[in-house]
Write a protein that holds these residues in place. Structure first.
Motif, PDB file in Angstrom:
ATOM      1  N   UNK A 113       0.822  -1.214   0.000  1.00  0.00           N
ATOM      2  CA  UNK A 113       0.000   0.000   0.000  1.00  0.00           C
ATOM      3  C   UNK A 113       0.857   1.266   0.000  1.00  0.00           C
ATOM      4  N   UNK A 114       1.945   1.231   0.783  1.00  0.00           N
ATOM      5  CA  UNK A 114       2.803   2.412   0.854  1.00  0.00           C
ATOM      6  C   UNK A 114       3.534   2.657  -0.459  1.00  0.00           C
ATOM      7  N   UNK A 115       4.034   1.581  -1.075  1.00  0.00           N
ATOM      8  CA  UNK A 115       4.775   1.751  -2.319  1.00  0.00           C
ATOM      9  C   UNK A 115       3.892   2.275  -3.440  1.00  0.00           C
ATOM     10  N   UNK A 116       2.627   1.890  -3.421  1.00  0.00           N
ATOM     11  CA  UNK A 116       1.729   2.401  -4.459  1.00  0.00           C
ATOM     12  C   UNK A 116       1.505   3.902  -4.313  1.00  0.00           C
ATOM     13  N   UNK A 117       1.693   4.437  -3.090  1.00  0.00           N
ATOM     14  CA  UNK A 117       1.501   5.870  -2.867  1.00  0.00           C
ATOM     15  C   UNK A 117       2.799   6.668  -2.992  1.00  0.00           C
ATOM     16  N   UNK A 118       3.934   6.013  -2.645  1.00  0.00           N
ATOM     17  CA  UNK A 118       5.194   6.744  -2.598  1.00  0.00           C
ATOM     18  C   UNK A 118       6.085   6.490  -3.810  1.00  0.00           C
ATOM     19  N   UNK A 123      10.997   5.248  -9.253  1.00  0.00           N
ATOM     20  CA  UNK A 123      10.817   6.693  -9.095  1.00  0.00           C
ATOM     21  C   UNK A 123      10.022   6.967  -7.817  1.00  0.00           C
ATOM     22  N   UNK A 124      10.507   7.911  -7.045  1.00  0.00           N
ATOM     23  CA  UNK A 124       9.852   8.278  -5.789  1.00  0.00           C
ATOM     24  C   UNK A 124       8.955   9.487  -6.008  1.00  0.00           C
ATOM     25  N   UNK A 125       7.655   9.262  -5.912  1.00  0.00           N
ATOM     26  CA  UNK A 125       6.716  10.363  -6.059  1.00  0.00           C
ATOM     27  C   UNK A 125       6.773  11.309  -4.860  1.00  0.00           C
ATOM     28  N   UNK A 126       6.973  10.704  -3.669  1.00  0.00           N
ATOM     29  CA  UNK A 126       7.069  11.492  -2.444  1.00  0.00           C
ATOM     30  C   UNK A 126       8.377  11.136  -1.767  1.00  0.00           C
ATOM     31  N   UNK A 127       9.455  11.840  -2.075  1.00  0.00           N
ATOM     32  CA  UNK A 127      10.778  11.444  -1.585  1.00  0.00           C
ATOM     33  C   UNK A 127      10.882  11.408  -0.062  1.00  0.00           C
ATOM     34  N   UNK A 128      10.293  12.386   0.631  1.00  0.00           N
ATOM     35  CA  UNK A 128      10.429  12.448   2.094  1.00  0.00           C
ATOM     36  C   UNK A 128       9.788  11.224   2.745  1.00  0.00           C
ATOM     37  N   UNK A 133      10.287   5.764   5.132  1.00  0.00           N
ATOM     38  CA  UNK A 133       9.913   4.351   5.131  1.00  0.00           C
ATOM     39  C   UNK A 133      11.137   3.454   5.009  1.00  0.00           C
ATOM     40  N   UNK A 134      12.090   3.853   4.178  1.00  0.00           N
ATOM     41  CA  UNK A 134      13.317   3.064   4.012  1.00  0.00           C
ATOM     42  C   UNK A 134      14.111   3.019   5.309  1.00  0.00           C
TER      43      UNK A 134
END
Length: 211
Positions: A113-118, A123-128, A133-134
């Motif tokens: 779920x998180x990866x689908x949003x970030x 490519x990171x849509x939301x880098x922060x 998360x990493x």
């Protein structure tokens, strides 16, 4: 009974895979996927041709040892779970493993779920949020990787049991399968020698080799 069924299924799976494995090796040799005279290791196949005589014995004893290894492992696991003396220790261990699998499954669901949003692939849509998360996962996995190493070791041991009878394909990569120029497992090379010796007079292979 259950251990015997697992051993028989392992033997059948290995025996049935030899025909398609041989056909695949022949096709790779004819198409050039396995290099012939141009290959660096092809000259090794021309030496010690008598090595192919080990294949029949290796096929028989390899499958037999695979069956015994699988039977012994499954029998030991079932015995430790069902015996009254060891059940006190094995049942809590099984319960712990089940809880671990449930936790890992829940983590996989949350990460999906998180990866689908970030993320979109790499490519990171939301880098922060992605970086946070990493960092959380790295901290969590720092403690869990010890268990993962034990799981990895167990999987490698189980895979080695199955590959005792697989003399047609190397279990160890070519880079790690040689020590000071000596092969740790010579049976896959002997299997390839046997295929080359039977294909040596084939018209298509000769033409491919000449080209």
């Amino acid at each position: 009974m259950f251990a015997s069924i697992c051993a028989v299924l392992a033997c059948l799976s290995i025996a049935l895979v030899y025909i398609p494995s041989t056909v695949s090796t022949v096709l790779k040799l004819r198409s050039g996927a396995i290099q012939s005279l141009q290959g660096k290791k092809f000259l090794r196949l021309r030496k010690t041709e008598e090595q192919v005589t080990m294949l029949y014995g290796g096929f028989f004893w390899g499958i037999l040892l695979t069956a015994l290894a699988i039977y012994g492992f499954v029998f030991l696991v079932v015995f430790l779970i069902t015996w009254n003396v060891t059940r006190v220790y094995s049942v809590p261990l099984v319960a712990t493993l089940c809880g671990l699998f449930i936790t890992v499954g829940f983590k996989t669901l949350v990460l999906t779920c998180l990866k689908s949003n970030f993320h979109v692939a790499f490519y990171r849509k939301k880098p922060a949020q992605a970086n946070f998360t990493i960092v959380v996962l790295e901290c969590w996995n720092l403690g869990l990787t010890l268990g993962y190493m034990f799981v990895r070791a167990t999987k490698l041991v189980l895979a080695s049991f199955l590959y005792i009878g697989r003399i047609d394909t190397p279990f160890i990569s070519p880079e790690a399968g040689e020590i000071f120029g000596s092969e740790l497992d010579a049976y896959p090379t002997a299997f390839l020698k046997d295929v080359v010796s039977h294909e040596g007079m084939d018209k298509h292979l000769v033409e491919r080799t000449i080209d």
